[in-house]
Design a protein around this motif. Sequence first.
Motif, PDB file in Angstrom:
ATOM      1  N   LYS A 198      26.900  58.841  63.204  1.00  0.00           N
ATOM      2  CA  LYS A 198      26.160  59.555  62.174  1.00  0.00           C
ATOM      3  C   LYS A 198      25.919  61.030  62.498  1.00  0.00           C
ATOM      4  O   LYS A 198      25.614  61.817  61.594  1.00  0.00           O
ATOM      5  N   VAL A 199      26.028  61.403  63.754  1.00  0.00           N
ATOM      6  CA  VAL A 199      25.750  62.799  64.128  1.00  0.00           C
ATOM      7  C   VAL A 199      26.923  63.479  64.827  1.00  0.00           C
ATOM      8  O   VAL A 199      26.838  64.663  65.148  1.00  0.00           O
ATOM      9  N   LYS A 200      28.008  62.748  65.043  1.00  0.00           N
ATOM     10  CA  LYS A 200      29.097  63.351  65.806  1.00  0.00           C
ATOM     11  C   LYS A 200      29.768  64.495  65.055  1.00  0.00           C
ATOM     12  O   LYS A 200      30.355  65.394  65.676  1.00  0.00           O
ATOM     13  N   ASN A 201      29.678  64.508  63.719  1.00  0.00           N
ATOM     14  CA  ASN A 201      30.248  65.627  62.969  1.00  0.00           C
ATOM     15  C   ASN A 201      29.526  66.928  63.277  1.00  0.00           C
ATOM     16  O   ASN A 201      30.120  68.007  63.231  1.00  0.00           O
ATOM     17  N   VAL A 202      28.235  66.834  63.593  1.00  0.00           N
ATOM     18  CA  VAL A 202      27.484  68.018  64.015  1.00  0.00           C
ATOM     19  C   VAL A 202      27.832  68.373  65.457  1.00  0.00           C
ATOM     20  O   VAL A 202      28.045  69.542  65.795  1.00  0.00           O
ATOM     21  N   ALA A 203      27.911  67.350  66.310  1.00  0.00           N
ATOM     22  CA  ALA A 203      28.221  67.566  67.727  1.00  0.00           C
ATOM     23  C   ALA A 203      29.612  68.148  67.930  1.00  0.00           C
ATOM     24  O   ALA A 203      29.880  68.751  68.973  1.00  0.00           O
ATOM     25  N   HIS A 204      30.497  67.983  66.958  1.00  0.00           N
ATOM     26  CA  HIS A 204      31.841  68.559  67.066  1.00  0.00           C
ATOM     27  C   HIS A 204      31.810  70.079  67.180  1.00  0.00           C
ATOM     28  O   HIS A 204      32.784  70.686  67.630  1.00  0.00           O
ATOM     29  N   PHE A 205      30.700  70.673  66.774  1.00  0.00           N
ATOM     30  CA  PHE A 205      30.601  72.133  66.806  1.00  0.00           C
ATOM     31  C   PHE A 205      29.783  72.623  67.994  1.00  0.00           C
ATOM     32  O   PHE A 205      29.380  73.789  68.030  1.00  0.00           O
ATOM     33  N   PHE A 206      29.567  71.762  68.977  1.00  0.00           N
ATOM     34  CA  PHE A 206      28.944  72.175  70.219  1.00  0.00           C
ATOM     35  C   PHE A 206      29.970  72.950  71.064  1.00  0.00           C
ATOM     36  O   PHE A 206      31.181  72.721  70.934  1.00  0.00           O
ATOM     37  N   PRO A 207      29.523  73.827  71.947  1.00  0.00           N
ATOM     38  CA  PRO A 207      30.476  74.678  72.683  1.00  0.00           C
ATOM     39  C   PRO A 207      31.428  73.927  73.592  1.00  0.00           C
ATOM     40  O   PRO A 207      32.587  74.336  73.753  1.00  0.00           O
ATOM     41  N   ASP A 208      30.986  72.830  74.217  1.00  0.00           N
ATOM     42  CA  ASP A 208      31.893  72.108  75.109  1.00  0.00           C
ATOM     43  C   ASP A 208      33.006  71.415  74.336  1.00  0.00           C
ATOM     44  O   ASP A 208      34.150  71.348  74.791  1.00  0.00           O
ATOM     45  N   VAL A 209      32.686  70.905  73.148  1.00  0.00           N
ATOM     46  CA  VAL A 209      33.706  70.255  72.314  1.00  0.00           C
ATOM     47  C   VAL A 209      34.706  71.296  71.814  1.00  0.00           C
ATOM     48  O   VAL A 209      35.923  71.090  71.863  1.00  0.00           O
ATOM     49  N   ALA A 210      34.189  72.423  71.351  1.00  0.00           N
ATOM     50  CA  ALA A 210      35.071  73.503  70.905  1.00  0.00           C
ATOM     51  C   ALA A 210      35.921  74.018  72.063  1.00  0.00           C
ATOM     52  O   ALA A 210      37.087  74.366  71.883  1.00  0.00           O
ATOM     53  N   GLY A 211      35.340  74.038  73.258  1.00  0.00           N
ATOM     54  CA  GLY A 211      36.086  74.487  74.428  1.00  0.00           C
ATOM     55  C   GLY A 211      37.268  73.596  74.739  1.00  0.00           C
ATOM     56  O   GLY A 211      38.342  74.077  75.145  1.00  0.00           O
ATOM     57  N   ARG A 212      37.107  72.286  74.560  1.00  0.00           N
ATOM     58  CA  ARG A 212      38.220  71.368  74.821  1.00  0.00           C
ATOM     59  C   ARG A 212      39.393  71.630  73.883  1.00  0.00           C
ATOM     60  O   ARG A 212      40.544  71.404  74.252  1.00  0.00           O
ATOM     61  N   GLN A 213      39.098  72.091  72.683  1.00  0.00           N
ATOM     62  CA  GLN A 213      40.179  72.463  71.772  1.00  0.00           C
ATOM     63  C   GLN A 213      40.929  73.685  72.289  1.00  0.00           C
ATOM     64  O   GLN A 213      42.124  73.850  72.005  1.00  0.00           O
ATOM     65  N   LEU A 214      40.226  74.507  73.050  1.00  0.00           N
ATOM     66  CA  LEU A 214      40.840  75.707  73.604  1.00  0.00           C
ATOM     67  C   LEU A 214      41.814  75.385  74.731  1.00  0.00           C
ATOM     68  O   LEU A 214      42.902  75.960  74.806  1.00  0.00           O
ATOM     69  N   TYR A 215      41.407  74.490  75.660  1.00  0.00           N
ATOM     70  CA  TYR A 215      42.219  74.290  76.862  1.00  0.00           C
ATOM     71  C   TYR A 215      43.042  73.010  76.853  1.00  0.00           C
ATOM     72  O   TYR A 215      43.509  72.554  77.906  1.00  0.00           O
TER      73      TYR A 215
END
Length: 254
Positions: A198-215
């Motif tokens: 129910k909240v993971k769509n919000v957590a997707h925009f946390f910096p560590d999650v976004a960082g994993r998309q980077l590396y």
Amino acid sequence: MTMVPVLLSEWIKVRTVRSTFVTLLLTFVVTVGLGAVVSAVVASTWNNQTPTERANFDATGVSFSGIALGQLALIVFAVLVVTSEYSTGMIRATLGAVPQRMTLMLAKVLTVLGLVGVVSVLTAFISFFLGQALLGSHRTSITDPGVTRAVFGMAIYMTLLALLSVGVAFMVRRPIPALAILMPFFFLISPILNAVPKVKNVAHFFPDVAGRQLYSVQGSTDVPYGPTAGFFIVLAWSLGCVVIGYLLFARRDA
């Protein structure tokens, strides 16, 4: 006061406090070492992986597995650069010598970015090449599509994470409260919320999650954006923390 003397002063402070360099060294050792261990384990257990796991295998991401713990030391380093003066009371003398708070904060930020930038690039490339060597026939090449971007993305994420940590350190001014905010956020809150539907769509925009998309080359299929958006998300978090940190720093007494 001009920026150059302030930068030199901040460099001397960082250089003479052993704990700051130890934590920066630990960032390199833990990230590279753990990434190498995970890469070796994956190579040795390759035959046990399912077809789906093999199809989604990201050799570059595996070599960067060590950042999960390496960022712990990186956060400590960035926090200590700011809060050590508050802990000792030396911030009063510093502000007496450099009353321009914008100049002082900018000098600390540039000092952290300079040191972390160099260490991050070394960590990213050494982690990658060592990890790929240990993966053997399952390795990828730096010239393969998306790989070079992911390696530099790793260095960028580490640098922006340090910037975010500096901002939080300026907000709270003490090492324990700063670490009490950052550590649970990256190691407990974000992983837990990412596992709650129910909240993971919000957590997707946390910096560590976004960082994993980077590396990572492939990225997470659950996250609704790619590496470019991931960069701007982490950048927004970092700049937001720095701006809030400066506003509080400019208003409060030492």
